[in-house]
Design a protein around this motif. Structure first.
Motif, PDB file in Angstrom:
ATOM      1  N   SER A   1       9.067  50.855  52.004  1.00 40.35           N
ATOM      2  CA  SER A   1       7.293  49.689  52.624  1.00 40.35           C
ATOM      3  C   SER A   1       7.139  49.568  50.964  1.00 40.35           C
ATOM      4  N   ARG A   2       5.920  48.935  51.398  1.00 40.41           N
ATOM      5  CA  ARG A   2       5.424  47.852  50.842  1.00 40.41           C
ATOM      6  C   ARG A   2       4.688  48.948  49.356  1.00 40.41           C
ATOM      7  N   ARG A   3       4.127  49.744  50.321  1.00 40.99           N
ATOM      8  CA  ARG A   3       3.174  50.234  49.582  1.00 40.99           C
ATOM      9  C   ARG A   3       3.211  51.790  49.457  1.00 40.99           C
ATOM     10  N   LEU A   4       2.888  52.888  48.487  1.00 42.02           N
ATOM     11  CA  LEU A   4       2.723  54.029  48.797  1.00 42.02           C
ATOM     12  C   LEU A   4       1.413  54.604  49.055  1.00 42.02           C
ATOM     13  N   ILE A   5       1.204  55.836  49.909  1.00 45.73           N
ATOM     14  CA  ILE A   5      -0.277  56.297  50.132  1.00 45.73           C
ATOM     15  C   ILE A   5      -0.254  57.577  50.328  1.00 45.73           C
ATOM     16  N   ILE A   6      -0.436  58.033  48.626  1.00 42.25           N
ATOM     17  CA  ILE A   6      -1.066  59.613  48.814  1.00 42.25           C
ATOM     18  C   ILE A   6      -2.348  60.081  49.061  1.00 42.25           C
TER      19      ILE A   6
END
Length: 162
Positions: free
Chosen positions: A66-71
């Motif tokens: 994954s290019r980003r992590l969304i929390i």
């Protein structure tokens, strides 16, 4: 870059009333806006990790792809005594290996961030959060709302296939 997903989504998983909105947001609203309307590919636990897979290694593999992590920041996530495994791995990847950008979505007014893990407070200090103010947006389902524009600003560029 060898990545399959634009973002891996981390959210509190439990069966309280608050979680009902969060799950609706994660499984319906986010995919509708980010995947269907904006062309991103999300990895969502419970949807993209298959039964029978070793959960821990599946989570790590999906995050690496994954290019980003969304929390999603909620009171439930903050008050949880033991953070979920995916949250541990995400923060390790973001802070120690410094190879994944984190997008923090504040799903409800958190107020002070004192109760947050130190690593999350550090990320908030560096870049802030994107605040979900559903009551302030005319159409939370609109990809042109201020909230979704801010989320897209932090997301990687999409390569529109023509």
């Amino acid at each position: 870059d060898g990545k399959i997903y634009d973002a891996y989504v981390i959210y509190p998983r439990s069966h309280t009333n608050e979680a009902n909105f969060v799950e609706c947001f994660v499984y319906q609203i986010m995919p509708d806006i980010l995947e269907n309307k904006c062309g991103y590919k999300l990895c969502i636990y419970g949807r993209d990790i298959y039964p029978g897979e070793d959960t821990a290694s599946a989570i790590e593999k999906r995050m690496q792809k994954s290019r980003r992590l969304i929390i999603l920041l909620t009171h439930q996530l903050i008050n949880c005594k033991e953070p979920a495994y995916d949250q541990h791995i995400a923060l390790y990847n973001a802070l120690i290996q410094n190879n994944t950008k984190v997008i923090l979505l504040e799903m409800e007014t958190i107020g002070t961030y004192e109760k947050l893990q130190e690593s999350l407070r550090f990320i908030i200090k560096q870049q802030g959060t994107v605040k979900w103010k559903e009551q302030h947006t005319v159409q939370p389902q609109s990809s042109n709302s201020k909230f979704w524009k801010q989320v897209r600003y932090h997301m990687p560029l999409t390569l529109k296939s023509s």
